[in-house]
Design a protein around this motif. Structure first.
Motif, PDB file in Angstrom:
ATOM      1  N   GLN A  83     -34.431  35.466  -7.959  1.00 27.99           N
ATOM      2  CA  GLN A  83     -33.251  36.007  -7.303  1.00 27.99           C
ATOM      3  C   GLN A  83     -32.282  34.892  -6.921  1.00 27.99           C
ATOM      4  O   GLN A  83     -31.062  35.045  -7.044  1.00 27.99           O
ATOM      5  CB  GLN A  83     -33.654  36.810  -6.066  1.00 27.99           C
ATOM      6  CG  GLN A  83     -32.502  37.306  -5.214  1.00 27.99           C
ATOM      7  CD  GLN A  83     -31.613  38.313  -5.917  1.00 27.99           C
ATOM      8  OE1 GLN A  83     -31.908  38.782  -7.003  1.00 27.99           O
ATOM      9  NE2 GLN A  83     -30.511  38.671  -5.279  1.00 27.99           N
ATOM     10  N   TYR A  84     -32.807  33.764  -6.492  1.00 29.05           N
ATOM     11  CA  TYR A  84     -31.951  32.624  -6.163  1.00 29.05           C
ATOM     12  C   TYR A  84     -31.224  32.120  -7.407  1.00 29.05           C
ATOM     13  O   TYR A  84     -30.045  31.739  -7.350  1.00 29.05           O
ATOM     14  CB  TYR A  84     -32.793  31.505  -5.545  1.00 29.05           C
ATOM     15  CG  TYR A  84     -32.002  30.291  -5.140  1.00 29.05           C
ATOM     16  CD1 TYR A  84     -30.958  30.386  -4.214  1.00 29.05           C
ATOM     17  CD2 TYR A  84     -32.288  29.042  -5.682  1.00 29.05           C
ATOM     18  CE1 TYR A  84     -30.226  29.257  -3.841  1.00 29.05           C
ATOM     19  CE2 TYR A  84     -31.568  27.916  -5.305  1.00 29.05           C
ATOM     20  CZ  TYR A  84     -30.541  28.034  -4.388  1.00 29.05           C
ATOM     21  OH  TYR A  84     -29.815  26.920  -4.023  1.00 29.05           O
TER      22      TYR A  84
ATOM     23  N   GLN B  54     -28.293  34.329  -7.981  1.00 28.09           N
ATOM     24  CA  GLN B  54     -27.223  34.061  -7.021  1.00 28.09           C
ATOM     25  C   GLN B  54     -26.309  32.931  -7.471  1.00 28.09           C
ATOM     26  O   GLN B  54     -25.131  32.903  -7.120  1.00 28.09           O
ATOM     27  CB  GLN B  54     -27.811  33.667  -5.665  1.00 28.09           C
ATOM     28  CG  GLN B  54     -28.264  34.807  -4.819  1.00 28.09           C
ATOM     29  CD  GLN B  54     -28.636  34.359  -3.421  1.00 28.09           C
ATOM     30  OE1 GLN B  54     -29.321  35.068  -2.721  1.00 28.09           O
ATOM     31  NE2 GLN B  54     -28.196  33.199  -3.010  1.00 28.09           N
TER      32      GLN B  54
ATOM     33  N   VAL C 136     -25.733  39.267 -10.391  1.00 26.27           N
ATOM     34  CA  VAL C 136     -27.179  39.441 -10.235  1.00 26.27           C
ATOM     35  C   VAL C 136     -27.605  40.639 -11.078  1.00 26.27           C
ATOM     36  O   VAL C 136     -26.901  41.660 -11.128  1.00 26.27           O
ATOM     37  CB  VAL C 136     -27.535  39.683  -8.757  1.00 26.27           C
ATOM     38  CG1 VAL C 136     -29.017  40.008  -8.591  1.00 26.27           C
ATOM     39  CG2 VAL C 136     -27.157  38.462  -7.923  1.00 26.27           C
TER      40      VAL C 136
ATOM     41  N   THR D 116     -26.776  40.996  -3.760  1.00 27.44           N
ATOM     42  CA  THR D 116     -26.304  39.782  -3.085  1.00 27.44           C
ATOM     43  C   THR D 116     -24.879  39.978  -2.573  1.00 27.44           C
ATOM     44  O   THR D 116     -24.030  40.495  -3.304  1.00 27.44           O
ATOM     45  CB  THR D 116     -26.334  38.593  -4.059  1.00 27.44           C
ATOM     46  OG1 THR D 116     -27.686  38.358  -4.462  1.00 27.44           O
ATOM     47  CG2 THR D 116     -25.774  37.338  -3.420  1.00 27.44           C
TER      48      THR D 116
ATOM     49  N   LYS E 136     -21.422  39.266  -4.856  1.00 24.51           N
ATOM     50  CA  LYS E 136     -21.740  39.170  -6.276  1.00 24.51           C
ATOM     51  C   LYS E 136     -21.846  40.569  -6.873  1.00 24.51           C
ATOM     52  O   LYS E 136     -22.431  41.468  -6.260  1.00 24.51           O
ATOM     53  CB  LYS E 136     -23.076  38.448  -6.493  1.00 24.51           C
ATOM     54  CG  LYS E 136     -23.112  37.003  -6.051  1.00 24.51           C
ATOM     55  CD  LYS E 136     -22.573  36.079  -7.133  1.00 24.51           C
ATOM     56  CE  LYS E 136     -22.737  34.616  -6.711  1.00 24.51           C
ATOM     57  NZ  LYS E 136     -22.222  33.697  -7.731  1.00 24.51           N
TER      58      LYS E 136
ATOM     59  N   TYR F 197     -23.491  43.477  -9.105  1.00 28.35           N
ATOM     60  CA  TYR F 197     -24.908  43.788  -9.335  1.00 28.35           C
ATOM     61  C   TYR F 197     -25.026  44.681 -10.554  1.00 28.35           C
ATOM     62  O   TYR F 197     -24.370  45.724 -10.648  1.00 28.35           O
ATOM     63  CB  TYR F 197     -25.519  44.488  -8.118  1.00 28.35           C
ATOM     64  CG  TYR F 197     -27.013  44.687  -8.239  1.00 28.35           C
ATOM     65  CD1 TYR F 197     -27.889  43.738  -7.742  1.00 28.35           C
ATOM     66  CD2 TYR F 197     -27.548  45.805  -8.870  1.00 28.35           C
ATOM     67  CE1 TYR F 197     -29.263  43.892  -7.864  1.00 28.35           C
ATOM     68  CE2 TYR F 197     -28.917  45.979  -8.992  1.00 28.35           C
ATOM     69  CZ  TYR F 197     -29.769  45.017  -8.491  1.00 28.35           C
ATOM     70  OH  TYR F 197     -31.134  45.168  -8.615  1.00 28.35           O
TER      71      TYR F 197
ATOM     72  N   LEU G 209     -29.506  37.500   0.875  1.00 31.99           N
ATOM     73  CA  LEU G 209     -28.926  36.180   0.658  1.00 31.99           C
ATOM     74  C   LEU G 209     -30.004  35.124   0.801  1.00 31.99           C
ATOM     75  O   LEU G 209     -30.764  35.131   1.774  1.00 31.99           O
ATOM     76  CB  LEU G 209     -27.805  35.918   1.672  1.00 31.99           C
ATOM     77  CG  LEU G 209     -27.114  34.554   1.554  1.00 31.99           C
ATOM     78  CD1 LEU G 209     -26.357  34.438   0.235  1.00 31.99           C
ATOM     79  CD2 LEU G 209     -26.173  34.325   2.729  1.00 31.99           C
TER      80      LEU G 209
ATOM     81  N   ASP H 163     -30.314  31.061   0.977  1.00 30.49           N
ATOM     82  CA  ASP H 163     -29.491  29.864   1.155  1.00 30.49           C
ATOM     83  C   ASP H 163     -30.349  28.749   1.743  1.00 30.49           C
ATOM     84  O   ASP H 163     -30.536  28.666   2.954  1.00 30.49           O
ATOM     85  CB  ASP H 163     -28.306  30.168   2.067  1.00 30.49           C
ATOM     86  CG  ASP H 163     -27.313  29.014   2.126  1.00 30.49           C
ATOM     87  OD1 ASP H 163     -27.667  27.893   1.684  1.00 30.49           O
ATOM     88  OD2 ASP H 163     -26.191  29.224   2.616  1.00 30.49           O
TER      89      ASP H 163
END
Length: 793
Positions: free
Chosen positions: A361-362, A365, A370, A412, A415, A417, A550, A552
């Motif tokens: 998932q990161y 991002q 995504v 996200t 972003k 999707y 999110l 981060d």
């Protein structure tokens, strides 16, 4: 030069420099925008061209494509995700597979159906004797060729037309890196002679995808790299030791950070083992090319696992892989975006999936959008279940997954999707609910694309009814829907609902924010190991409040970040003075660092039973205790589930916002129906939606679907075996034509439709009857093979 024309005969521009940027789909305010307006796409994956070309007469394949593209528009699809990898080695009109694909893409453009280009995906065939020269390094040439040939001997993929799609070493081996970049460049820049544009310049290509389901992170942390030839393993371990030297600089600092090193491990000697992996492994296995690894055996450890090392060491392994993956994806993205106007302006994806791994998932991002997928069985393994061998998700608290979610929670902030693939098995009895479930979740979470897998073999232009065929069950995972009348009807209504923004999203979704602790947590090496104790709350929270996710890792060092300000306000309210504000921020940040996450907004703890209906917005209601889902807005009304179980079947289902009521529903099973719809079920899918984005009382066009289920004649399930497996192994007898369809009658009361002209159409879009809605009442018969009802004024 403007020599090529669209469906209306209007020329389109073939010089990309003259095409305005506004003609390209771009990301604006976290969503897709075209010509200044937000757009959504309802797409499908299909065989382009028909895969059965061997015995086709000249021209038949072209006619098949023409019928298929025309059919796409009729069924409400406005996007096609295509996997093929063009090489440009064909002559226009030669009817080769690549020529037909190029012609198909021209037809899509001609009919304003956009393209999701997944053709950059594979390295393709590798010829070690030729490709060894892609970089100038004679010292490693022979060893590289032998390593590549070793993979070739082991991999079935090399025997076909693609080479080592899953070769993990293309992230660190210089030659494989060069081949990846060169072949991505070559495929993106192929000129389609039918459109006059390279793929990378064509505004009809609206999504770019670097890889499909590469899923490199779970493979690497899982230790699959240990199966590679020693040549590639040695390169990887060298990169690992170089990464550690850059991060820690000295052996002493590394030892302090990790707590201890194994005997024989030395940062200066470049002998630090790439350990641990998800599963315990022997030191020699972990570092087979490294003789120093043998020294680790002297400490008495037979294997090295996450339990035998510190948390910090495991986290560094994950971070090392994450850094390498991001660096290579960024390199590929930068190169692809440099090639042409579409590649630069339209969103580019780094990979597709995987739904419940925080590192994947990161990765998403860091891309322009995504994307995830989900599939459901529609079957139940429990022989005591009331619907066995089938199951409806509507009789459970809402979810579209078997265990952990894949699509629900991964939206996200800021972003777009995309759902790159989704489907329910064609052999499932209660499958018409699934398009509405996807449209409801997509509306709630404010998605941008839903893509369906897979349309299956396209129409056969040599047959009197090109689109009519038996349901394809018992193979291909039962996911081909192109011949499925009932699901395509439901999908048409759901497409209108989703693409025209008929249902509002959650107004204030809950935010889940994760930092370094969770991103690099050793537990995430396992499937379903991500997100810690808070993870199970994501699914129910999504369906109650909507959700944003999110990740981060820099937040751990930023206690003054606006994210902490939001959380502080959520928990403490306004401070009395600046000192109090700083203290509150410090408390929130300290807890974030300790726990590895923070949440902003309400969080739902999973419980055995939740109140019904679950109603995340005023327009969506999951009546799971009665087995139905309802959506209601000025522009749409939809109900799917067990009509016999509603509060008042005599009165019907009411939709206050659209001023619609559905009543007098009957389901008529044909003779010899394998699994008939029972009187106590009256299972249906009903959808009425404006197709021009206006409320029903103002719209010029609308679509209506009222269907139940269908099976092939003679179809049966093997209930003695494993039910619900995706291989199709639970199908006992696939059956054949004719497809037996449970027809549905009902009465739609809708003052907004008064005076609209209606046309009843069958599966081939042949007109079955027409008329004008009088007194706001439309009667839908069950004695005609009604596929769709078109409404216009």
């Amino acid at each position: 030069m403007t020599t090529l024309a669209n469906a209306r005969g209007i020329p389109w521009e073939t010089d990309p420099a003259r095409i305005p940027d506004s003609e390209y789909v771009q990301v604006r305010d976290g969503h897709l925008s075209l010509k200044g307006q937000r757009v959504r796409y309802w797409g499908h994956i299909g065989h382009f061209p028909n895969p059965n070309l061997d015995n086709r007469a000249p021209g038949d394949a072209r006619r098949d494509l023409e019928l298929m593209v025309d059919r796409m528009g009729v069924l409400g699809f406005n996007l096609h995700r295509i996997w093929h990898e063009p090489d440009g080695d064909f002559t226009k009109g030669d009817d080769s597979r690549d020529d037909l694909r190029a012609y198909g893409l021209y037809l899509l453009k001609k009919n304003n159906i956009k393209v999701w280009f997944a053709g950059l995906n594979h390295i393709g065939l590798i010829d070690p004797e030729v490709d060894v020269n892609v970089i100038d390094d004679p010292a490693t040439a022979e060893a590289w060729k032998e390593a590549v040939n070793a993979i070739r001997r082991k991999s079935w993929r090399w025997q076909g037309q693609e080479a080592s799609v899953e070769n993990m070493a293309n992230k660190w081996d210089p030659r494989l890196r060069a081949l990846v970049l060169a072949r991505m460049r070559q495929r993106a820049t192929v000129l389609n002679p039918y459109t006059g544009l390279r793929y990378c310049d064509d505004p009809n290509v609206v999504v770019w995808e670097l890889t499909n389901e590469e899923w490199w992170m779970p493979k690497m942390v899982g230790g699959q790299w240990m199966k590679l030839p020693k040549f590639f393993q040695t390169q990887l371990i060298e990169q690992w030791n170089k990464w550690l030297a850059k991060k820690y600089q000295t052996h002493a600092r590394l030892t302090v950070a990790w707590g201890f090193l194994f005997d024989g491990e030395s940062l200066a000697g470049k002998s630090i083992m790439l350990a641990p992996t998800a599963r315990p492994a022997k030191p020699a296995q972990l570092n087979d090319p490294n003789p120093h690894a043998q020294a680790a055996l002297s400490v008495g450890d037979e294997v090295i696992s996450r339990d035998s090392v510190t948390h910090a060491r495991s986290a560094d392994v994950i971070e090392f892989f994450m850094d390498m993956l991001l660096a290579t994806k960024n390199e590929e993205a930068q190169m692809v975006k440099s090639l042409g106007k579409s590649a630069r302006l339209s969103p580019l994806l780094y990979d597709t999936g995987t739904g419940w791994q925080i590192q994947c998932q990161y990765l998403h991002q860091n891309a322009d959008a995504v994307t995830h997928c989900t599939y459901v069985n529609g079957k139940h393994h429990d022989r005591n279940h009331q619907r066995f061998p089938f199951a409806s998700l509507l009789e459970e608290q809402p979810h579209l997954c078997a265990d952990v979610p894949w699509v629900e929670h991964n939206r996200t902030p800021g972003k777009p999707y995309f759902v790159y693939e989704t489907q329910i098995k064609t052999s499932a009895k209660y499958r018409v609910e699934f398009p509405y479930e996807m449209a409801a979740l997509g509306s709630l979470q404010d998605w941008d694309i839903i893509n369906w897998h897979t349309y299956g073999p396209g129409p056969d232009s040599t047959k009197p009814l090109p689109n009519v065929r038996a349901l394809e069950v018992g193979h291909s995972m039962d996911l081909h829907f192109g011949g499925d009348e009932v699901q395509l009807s439901a999908m048409r209504a759901a497409a209108a609902l989703f693409c025209n923004f008929a249902i509002d999203p959650a107004a204030n979704p809950t935010w889940y924010v994760f930092g370094r602790k969770m991103l690099f947590h050793p537990a995430s090496m396992d499937y379903a190991g991500s997100y810690g104790d808070i993870g199970p709350t994501m699914l129910p929270t999504t369906y109650r409040h909507g959700m944003r996710l999110l990740i981060d890792p820099s937040l751990d060092q930023r206690p003054q970040d606006p994210m902490f300000e939001r959380k502080r306000q959520d928990e403490f309210g306004d401070p009395k003075d600046d000192a109090q504000r700083k203290e509150q921020l410090a408390q929130v940040h300290e807890r974030f660092v300790r726990q590895g996450y923070l949440t902003i907004g309400p969080v739902v703890v999973p419980r055995a039973l939740e109140p019904s209906p679950i109603q995340p917005t005023e327009q969506i209601a999951y009546h799971w205790n009665r087995g139905n889902l309802r959506m209601d807005s000025p522009a749409a009304a939809a109900f799917t589930g067990f009509y016999a179980q509603i509060e008042d079947p005599a009165r019907g289902v009411e939709f206050p916002q659209s001023d619609v009521r559905l009543s007098d529903v009957q389901v008529v099973n044909p003779q010899d129906m394998p699994y008939p719809v029972k009187a106590g079920e009256k299972y249906i899918g009903f959808g009425l939606a404006s197709t021009d984005g206006k409320p029903l009382k103002e719209c010029k066009h609308a679509i209506l679907s009222l269907v139940s289920t269908s099976f092939n004649t003679g179809f049966s399930l093997n209930t003695e075996g494993e039910i619900g497996v995706f291989s199709g192994a639970d199908v006992g007898t696939p059956g054949d034509l004719p497809v037996l369809v449970a027809r549905v009658s009902g009465v739609v009361h809708a003052p907004a439709l008064d005076g609209m002209r209606y046309v009843l159409r069958d599966f081939s879009m042949k007109e079955l009857g027409q008329g004008v809605v009088k007194d706001g009442t439309l009667v839908i018969p069950a004695d005609k093979p009604v596929f769709l009802i078109e409404l216009s004024r």
